[in-house]
Scaffold this motif. Structure first.
Motif, PDB file in Angstrom:
ATOM      1  N   GLU A  99       0.847  -1.200   0.000  1.00  0.00           N
ATOM      2  CA  GLU A  99       0.000   0.000   0.000  1.00  0.00           C
ATOM      3  C   GLU A  99       0.879   1.245   0.000  1.00  0.00           C
ATOM      4  O   GLU A  99       2.070   1.173   0.285  1.00  0.00           O
ATOM      5  CB  GLU A  99      -0.944   0.015   1.198  1.00  0.00           C
ATOM      6  N   GLU A 100       0.253   2.382  -0.326  1.00  0.00           N
ATOM      7  CA  GLU A 100       0.975   3.648  -0.401  1.00  0.00           C
ATOM      8  C   GLU A 100       0.494   4.592   0.688  1.00  0.00           C
ATOM      9  O   GLU A 100      -0.652   4.507   1.148  1.00  0.00           O
ATOM     10  CB  GLU A 100       0.759   4.290  -1.774  1.00  0.00           C
ATOM     11  N   PHE A 101       1.381   5.504   1.056  1.00  0.00           N
ATOM     12  CA  PHE A 101       1.112   6.478   2.113  1.00  0.00           C
ATOM     13  C   PHE A 101       1.412   7.881   1.600  1.00  0.00           C
ATOM     14  O   PHE A 101       2.211   8.063   0.683  1.00  0.00           O
ATOM     15  CB  PHE A 101       1.981   6.168   3.339  1.00  0.00           C
ATOM     16  N   ASP A 102       0.781   8.857   2.214  1.00  0.00           N
ATOM     17  CA  ASP A 102       1.024  10.252   1.848  1.00  0.00           C
ATOM     18  C   ASP A 102       2.352  10.757   2.399  1.00  0.00           C
ATOM     19  O   ASP A 102       2.925  11.705   1.867  1.00  0.00           O
ATOM     20  CB  ASP A 102      -0.118  11.131   2.360  1.00  0.00           C
ATOM     21  N   ALA A 103       2.821  10.125   3.473  1.00  0.00           N
ATOM     22  CA  ALA A 103       4.101  10.509   4.075  1.00  0.00           C
ATOM     23  C   ALA A 103       4.746   9.286   4.704  1.00  0.00           C
ATOM     24  O   ALA A 103       4.056   8.408   5.235  1.00  0.00           O
ATOM     25  CB  ALA A 103       3.896  11.593   5.129  1.00  0.00           C
ATOM     26  N   VAL A 104       6.070   9.240   4.633  1.00  0.00           N
ATOM     27  CA  VAL A 104       6.858   8.193   5.280  1.00  0.00           C
ATOM     28  C   VAL A 104       7.908   8.876   6.139  1.00  0.00           C
ATOM     29  O   VAL A 104       8.555   9.840   5.707  1.00  0.00           O
ATOM     30  CB  VAL A 104       7.533   7.269   4.245  1.00  0.00           C
ATOM     31  N   ALA A 120      19.677   0.139   0.354  1.00  0.00           N
ATOM     32  CA  ALA A 120      18.554  -0.694  -0.095  1.00  0.00           C
ATOM     33  C   ALA A 120      17.207  -0.170   0.377  1.00  0.00           C
ATOM     34  O   ALA A 120      16.163  -0.657  -0.079  1.00  0.00           O
ATOM     35  CB  ALA A 120      18.756  -2.129   0.403  1.00  0.00           C
ATOM     36  N   MET A 121      17.178   0.801   1.274  1.00  0.00           N
ATOM     37  CA  MET A 121      15.922   1.321   1.796  1.00  0.00           C
ATOM     38  C   MET A 121      15.236   2.296   0.851  1.00  0.00           C
ATOM     39  O   MET A 121      14.023   2.510   0.961  1.00  0.00           O
ATOM     40  CB  MET A 121      16.143   2.017   3.144  1.00  0.00           C
ATOM     41  N   PHE A 122      15.952   2.890  -0.073  1.00  0.00           N
ATOM     42  CA  PHE A 122      15.323   3.926  -0.897  1.00  0.00           C
ATOM     43  C   PHE A 122      14.237   3.371  -1.821  1.00  0.00           C
ATOM     44  O   PHE A 122      13.179   4.000  -1.962  1.00  0.00           O
ATOM     45  CB  PHE A 122      16.396   4.756  -1.607  1.00  0.00           C
ATOM     46  N   PRO A 123      14.408   2.179  -2.401  1.00  0.00           N
ATOM     47  CA  PRO A 123      13.263   1.576  -3.093  1.00  0.00           C
ATOM     48  C   PRO A 123      12.107   1.250  -2.143  1.00  0.00           C
ATOM     49  O   PRO A 123      10.942   1.315  -2.545  1.00  0.00           O
ATOM     50  CB  PRO A 123      13.858   0.305  -3.718  1.00  0.00           C
ATOM     51  N   VAL A 124      12.408   0.891  -0.905  1.00  0.00           N
ATOM     52  CA  VAL A 124      11.351   0.629   0.094  1.00  0.00           C
ATOM     53  C   VAL A 124      10.563   1.910   0.368  1.00  0.00           C
ATOM     54  O   VAL A 124       9.323   1.904   0.384  1.00  0.00           O
ATOM     55  CB  VAL A 124      11.956   0.062   1.403  1.00  0.00           C
ATOM     56  N   PHE A 125      11.287   3.010   0.577  1.00  0.00           N
ATOM     57  CA  PHE A 125      10.608   4.302   0.760  1.00  0.00           C
ATOM     58  C   PHE A 125       9.709   4.600  -0.444  1.00  0.00           C
ATOM     59  O   PHE A 125       8.542   4.949  -0.292  1.00  0.00           O
ATOM     60  CB  PHE A 125      11.626   5.443   0.895  1.00  0.00           C
ATOM     61  N   ALA A 126      10.275   4.456  -1.641  1.00  0.00           N
ATOM     62  CA  ALA A 126       9.565   4.854  -2.856  1.00  0.00           C
ATOM     63  C   ALA A 126       8.299   4.032  -3.066  1.00  0.00           C
ATOM     64  O   ALA A 126       7.257   4.576  -3.452  1.00  0.00           O
ATOM     65  CB  ALA A 126      10.487   4.743  -4.068  1.00  0.00           C
ATOM     66  N   ARG A 127       8.360   2.719  -2.821  1.00  0.00           N
ATOM     67  CA  ARG A 127       7.173   1.899  -3.092  1.00  0.00           C
ATOM     68  C   ARG A 127       6.062   2.114  -2.070  1.00  0.00           C
ATOM     69  O   ARG A 127       4.911   1.754  -2.324  1.00  0.00           O
ATOM     70  CB  ARG A 127       7.539   0.419  -3.234  1.00  0.00           C
ATOM     71  N   HIS A 128       6.389   2.717  -0.934  1.00  0.00           N
ATOM     72  CA  HIS A 128       5.353   3.012   0.062  1.00  0.00           C
ATOM     73  C   HIS A 128       4.844   4.443  -0.024  1.00  0.00           C
ATOM     74  O   HIS A 128       3.944   4.820   0.733  1.00  0.00           O
ATOM     75  CB  HIS A 128       5.873   2.712   1.475  1.00  0.00           C
ATOM     76  N   LEU A 129       5.391   5.241  -0.919  1.00  0.00           N
ATOM     77  CA  LEU A 129       4.950   6.631  -1.067  1.00  0.00           C
ATOM     78  C   LEU A 129       3.989   6.768  -2.240  1.00  0.00           C
ATOM     79  O   LEU A 129       4.264   6.302  -3.349  1.00  0.00           O
ATOM     80  CB  LEU A 129       6.147   7.559  -1.300  1.00  0.00           C
ATOM     81  N   ALA A 130       2.870   7.418  -1.991  1.00  0.00           N
ATOM     82  CA  ALA A 130       1.955   7.770  -3.066  1.00  0.00           C
ATOM     83  C   ALA A 130       2.608   8.840  -3.944  1.00  0.00           C
ATOM     84  O   ALA A 130       3.534   9.540  -3.495  1.00  0.00           O
ATOM     85  CB  ALA A 130       0.647   8.299  -2.476  1.00  0.00           C
TER      86      ALA A 130
END
Length: 198
Positions: A99-104, A120-130
């Protein structure tokens, strides 16, 4: 190594952690940039700890907060402090909630990861951001490894160089909105605010 330490030190950390909300200006900046399409902003707090005071502040501002922490003792405290928030016991590394979020947010948590795990976290951040979503995280001011302390136990911190963080953000489709190394108005935290392309 970090997660077992926080399992043992969760109660101490929660008591010792500043509740002065020196982070408020950055949280307000995050909310100012995060989209708000469905009435309540959806916020993902990675390494949420006990939820006090940051997640509580966001919840008080009508955000729908989801807290993720790899230490079960921290998630128990988070659930007790924010009974209406969603709490998930999981390691942020490789996280995929679907799912996506408005803010992480990854405040004082992301920098406990090794340099490679941080990359490796930057793709994790990106896939959870709307699209248009905002990211707020803290790092060190320079490429370094430091051993801190919590409750008398050693605590690992690492940081990449600022130029590498900028490159990783760009590669993940995010632009830097603000960067403040050792911000004197935020207890000398080094803070990044970025936004995913919309």
């Amino acid at each position: 190594m970090i997660l077992p330490t926080y399992e043992r030190q969760a109660e101490f950390f929660d008591r010792a952690r500043s509740k002065s909300l020196f982070e408020r200006r950055w949280l307000d900046r995050l909310l100012a940039h995060a989209p708000q399409e469905g009435g309540r902003r959806r916020v993902l707090d990675l390494g949420c700890g006990s939820g006090r005071p940051m997640a509580q502040y966001l919840s008080d501002r009508r955000c729908a907060v989801t807290g993720v922490d790899g230490a079960a003792a921290m998630i128990a405290l988070f659930s007790a402090n924010l009974p209406r928030a969603r709490a998930i016991h999981a390691d942020m590394r490789g996280l995929d909630l679907g799912e996506e979020f408005d803010a992480v947010i990854a405040w004082d948590s992301f920098f406990h990861l090794s340099r490679d795990d941080q990359r490796a976290m930057f793709p994790v951040f990106a896939r959870h951001l709307a699209p248009g979503g905002a990211l707020l995280f803290t790092s060190g001011p320079e490429d370094s490894e430091v051993i801190g302390d919590v409750g008398g136990e050693p605590l690992y911190h690492a940081s990449l160089a600022p130029e590498e963080y900028r490159s990783l953000l760009e590669a993940a489709g995010m632009e830097v909105l603000r960067y403040a190394p050792e911000d004197p108005d935020c207890d000398m935290h080094t803070v990044w605010l970025a936004r995913k392309a919309g």
